[in-house]
Design an enzyme around this catalytic site. Structure first.
Site, PDB file in Angstrom:
ATOM      1  N   GLN A  98       0.820  -1.243   0.044  1.00 16.84           N
ATOM      2  CA  GLN A  98       0.207  -0.012  -0.066  1.00 16.84           C
ATOM      3  C   GLN A  98       0.920   1.374   0.102  1.00 16.84           C
ATOM      4  O   GLN A  98       1.845   1.468   1.071  1.00 16.84           O
ATOM      5  CB  GLN A  98      -0.883   0.084   1.180  1.00 16.84           C
ATOM      6  CG  GLN A  98      -1.907   1.327   1.238  1.00 16.84           C
ATOM      7  CD  GLN A  98      -2.790   1.246   2.289  1.00 16.84           C
ATOM      8  OE1 GLN A  98      -2.399   1.780   3.512  1.00 16.84           O
ATOM      9  NE2 GLN A  98      -4.029   1.497   2.036  1.00 16.84           N
ATOM     10  N   TYR A 178      -5.526  11.006   3.827  1.00 21.33           N
ATOM     11  CA  TYR A 178      -4.337  11.188   3.299  1.00 21.33           C
ATOM     12  C   TYR A 178      -4.339  12.013   1.904  1.00 21.33           C
ATOM     13  O   TYR A 178      -5.270  12.286   1.518  1.00 21.33           O
ATOM     14  CB  TYR A 178      -3.531  10.025   3.391  1.00 21.33           C
ATOM     15  CG  TYR A 178      -3.505   9.360   4.788  1.00 21.33           C
ATOM     16  CD1 TYR A 178      -3.115  10.167   5.982  1.00 21.33           C
ATOM     17  CD2 TYR A 178      -3.949   7.997   4.940  1.00 21.33           C
ATOM     18  CE1 TYR A 178      -2.990   9.496   6.959  1.00 21.33           C
ATOM     19  CE2 TYR A 178      -4.228   7.613   6.133  1.00 21.33           C
ATOM     20  CZ  TYR A 178      -3.681   8.360   7.476  1.00 21.33           C
ATOM     21  OH  TYR A 178      -3.457   7.842   8.512  1.00 21.33           O
ATOM     22  N   GLY A 308      -9.036  -6.674   9.089  1.00 22.55           N
ATOM     23  CA  GLY A 308      -7.910  -5.972   9.558  1.00 22.55           C
ATOM     24  C   GLY A 308      -7.593  -6.477  10.946  1.00 22.55           C
ATOM     25  O   GLY A 308      -6.839  -7.285  10.933  1.00 22.55           O
TER      26      GLY A 308
HETATM   27  C1  LIG Z   1      -3.800  -0.952  13.842  1.00 21.79           C
HETATM   28  C2  LIG Z   1      -4.358  -0.538  12.473  1.00 21.79           C
HETATM   29  C3  LIG Z   1      -3.809   0.140  11.309  1.00 21.79           C
HETATM   30  C4  LIG Z   1      -4.174   0.547  10.313  1.00 21.79           C
HETATM   31  N1  LIG Z   1      -3.474   1.150   9.258  1.00 21.79           N
HETATM   32  C5  LIG Z   1      -4.159   1.166   8.043  1.00 21.79           C
HETATM   33  C6  LIG Z   1      -3.217   1.575   6.960  1.00 21.79           C
HETATM   34  O1  LIG Z   1      -2.152   1.867   7.138  1.00 21.79           O
HETATM   35  N2  LIG Z   1      -3.681   1.968   5.763  1.00 21.79           N
HETATM   36  C7  LIG Z   1      -5.084   1.727   5.532  1.00 21.79           C
HETATM   37  O2  LIG Z   1      -5.593   1.894   4.464  1.00 21.79           O
HETATM   38  N3  LIG Z   1      -5.894   1.260   6.474  1.00 21.79           N
HETATM   39  C8  LIG Z   1      -5.472   1.048   7.870  1.00 21.79           C
HETATM   40  N4  LIG Z   1      -6.047   0.617   8.717  1.00 21.79           N
HETATM   41  C9  LIG Z   1      -7.712   0.406   8.487  1.00 21.79           C
HETATM   42  C10 LIG Z   1      -7.707  -1.176   8.053  1.00 21.79           C
HETATM   43  O3  LIG Z   1      -7.035  -1.221   6.767  1.00 21.79           O
HETATM   44  C11 LIG Z   1      -9.251  -1.605   8.050  1.00 21.79           C
HETATM   45  O4  LIG Z   1      -9.892  -0.849   6.857  1.00 21.79           O
HETATM   46  C12 LIG Z   1      -9.984  -1.402   9.193  1.00 21.79           C
HETATM   47  O5  LIG Z   1      -9.050  -1.980   9.948  1.00 21.79           O
HETATM   48  C13 LIG Z   1     -11.179  -2.111   9.129  1.00 21.79           C
HETATM   49  O6  LIG Z   1     -11.217  -3.367   9.066  1.00 21.79           O
HETATM   50  P1  LIG Z   1     -11.435  -4.287  10.441  1.00 21.79           P
HETATM   51  O7  LIG Z   1     -13.006  -4.021  10.909  1.00 21.79           O
HETATM   52  O8  LIG Z   1     -11.523  -5.808  10.043  1.00 21.79           O
HETATM   53  O9  LIG Z   1     -10.263  -4.077  11.373  1.00 21.79           O
HETATM   54  C14 LIG Z   1      -5.459   0.174  10.034  1.00 21.79           C
HETATM   55  C15 LIG Z   1      -6.447  -0.326  10.899  1.00 21.79           C
HETATM   56  C16 LIG Z   1      -5.929  -0.858  12.061  1.00 21.79           C
HETATM   57  C17 LIG Z   1      -6.667  -1.650  13.232  1.00 21.79           C
END
Ligand SMILES: Cc1cc2nc3c(=O)[nH]c(=O)nc-3n(C[C@H](O)[C@H](O)[C@H](O)COP(=O)(O)O)c2cc1C
Length: 356
Positions: A98, A178, A308
């Site tokens: 990414q 971003y 995530g």
């Molecule tokens: C610790 C953490 C770091 C994340 N960092 C990013 C990132 O660098 N880029 C991004 O697009 N989303 C990031 N996200 C969002 C996740 O990609 C994802 O969209 C989000 O966690 C929702 O999915 P979930 O409900 O299954 O956790 C992050 C989420 C978490 C929990």
């Protein structure tokens, strides 16, 4: 009707299952943006995902927005990522990088005292995570029209280096407030040149960056992530349905590997709006459970589902779902933490639990 365990085409690749690991920043690289061997282990542990999308990686030093995040600019960074991709491939996995330029969501203390750049000089509300703790965001510097071409070229070069480092493809981070979403959204973009004003102009930066990434990787190795109405990092758009309809209509026909849409309590069903408009793999994410993912797949609402925090805490998530096993508890306190094993590579697999 598809299930989580049916293979699916994602651009150039056939993923063996429909469970994608979401991009997740973990802030465990060194101060120079170089991932460590712990990062190699972390991703290798999760290679049973249909596809891994890496944490956000800055294409150039000015794209950094958080302490201890990784880059893909220096030879040291490229060499470290090569170890990651080799380890994932050795375990039979696939991994996209990414590419994440934070724009105004940064701070001079992360940028060698430079002022963060953005489409317009509008200070976001909130605080940056820096080496000196959490501090208010500053007013960014507006990029000149000529400088925008330079930033687009940085994405192109980052894509080249990601492919050289062995990544199977790249994802353009157009969510979470971003730089690309700063251009796309009316609240952060008040430009009067070709990159601001109308929806067509605000989408121009994203589309030109995508074309630059495609020129290096090929369209079938490029994906894009969006999160309409997530409003993270104080990003606001006055007409999100029109904005994202236009964007996806423009992307259709480019032959991209996938469109990744993560929704967080959006009042409107963007999946229903956007999926029919896109011609590549449609990846759905945001708060999914095994049940809701299976339902979305069986109803044809997505081609693959993105997890995530569940993947963060369960290196063998596909196996756990397959056998209906309990999941490990997610430790939020180690989402972003010093680079030790704790909360990073020490979540047990099912096999480890059963033999304990
Ligand atoms: C610790 C953490 C770091 C994340 N960092 C990013 C990132 O660098 N880029 C991004 O697009 N989303 C990031 N996200 C969002 C996740 O990609 C994802 O969209 C989000 O966690 C929702 O999915 P979930 O409900 O299954 O956790 C992050 C989420 C978490 C929990």
């Amino acid at each position: 009707m598809s299930t989580l365990f049916d293979p699916v085409r994602i651009g150039r690749y056939i993923a063996p299952n429909r469970l994608v690991m979401a991009p997740m920043t973990r802030s465990r690289s060194d101060a120079q943006g170089v991932p460590s061997d712990l990062t190699v282990t972390y991703y290798a542990q999760r290679a049973s995902a249909g596809l891994i999308i890496s944490e956000g990686v800055f294409p150039s030093a000015m794209g950094k927005g958080y302490i201890n995040t990784p880059g893909i600019e220096t030879p040291e960074q490229v060499a470290a990522w090569k170890k990651v991709t080799e380890a994932v491939h050795a375990r039979g996995g696939r991994i996209f990088m990414q590419v994440m330029h934070c724009g105004r969501v940064s701070h001079p203390s992360l940028l060698n005292d430079a002022t963060p750049v953005a489409p317009s000089a509008i200070q976001p509300a909130g605080k940056a995570w820096t080496p000196v703790g959490q501090v208010d965001f500053v007013t960014p510097r507006e990029l000149s029209t000529a400088e925008i071409a330079g930033v687009i070229n940085e994405y192109r070069q980052a894509t080249r280096r990601a492919i050289d480092a062995g990544f199977d493809g790249v994802e353009l981070h157009t969510a979470s407030g971003y730089l690309p979403e700063q251009f796309l959204s009316s609240g952060s973009n008040q430009r009067t040149d070709a990159y601001g004003g109308s929806v067509e102009n605000r989408a121009r930066f994203v589309l030109e960056v995508l074309d630059a990434m495609v020129s290096e990787a090929g369209a079938d190795r490029v994906g894009i992530k969006i999160s309409p109405e997530m409003n993270y990092n104080s990003i606001v758009d006055a007409t999100p349905q029109a904005t994202y309809t236009y964007l996806v209509d423009q992307i259709r026909g480019k032959g991209l590997a996938y469109l990744h849409v993560a929704l967080f309590n959006a009042a409107f069903d963007y999946h229903a709006l956007l999926r029919p408009r896109f011609d590549g793999a449609y990846l759905m994410g945001g708060g999914l459970t095994q049940d809701s993912a299976e339902q979305a797949l069986s109803e044809g609402k997505a081609d693959a589902t993105v997890f995530g925090s569940a993947f963060l805490a369960n290196p063998d998530l596909p196996e756990r779902f397959r056998v209906g096993a309990a999941l490990n508890t997610v430790d939020h306190s180690t989402f972003f933490a010093p680079p030790t094993a704790k909360g990073y590579i020490d979540y047990p697999t099912l096999a480890a639990v059963q033999t304990d």
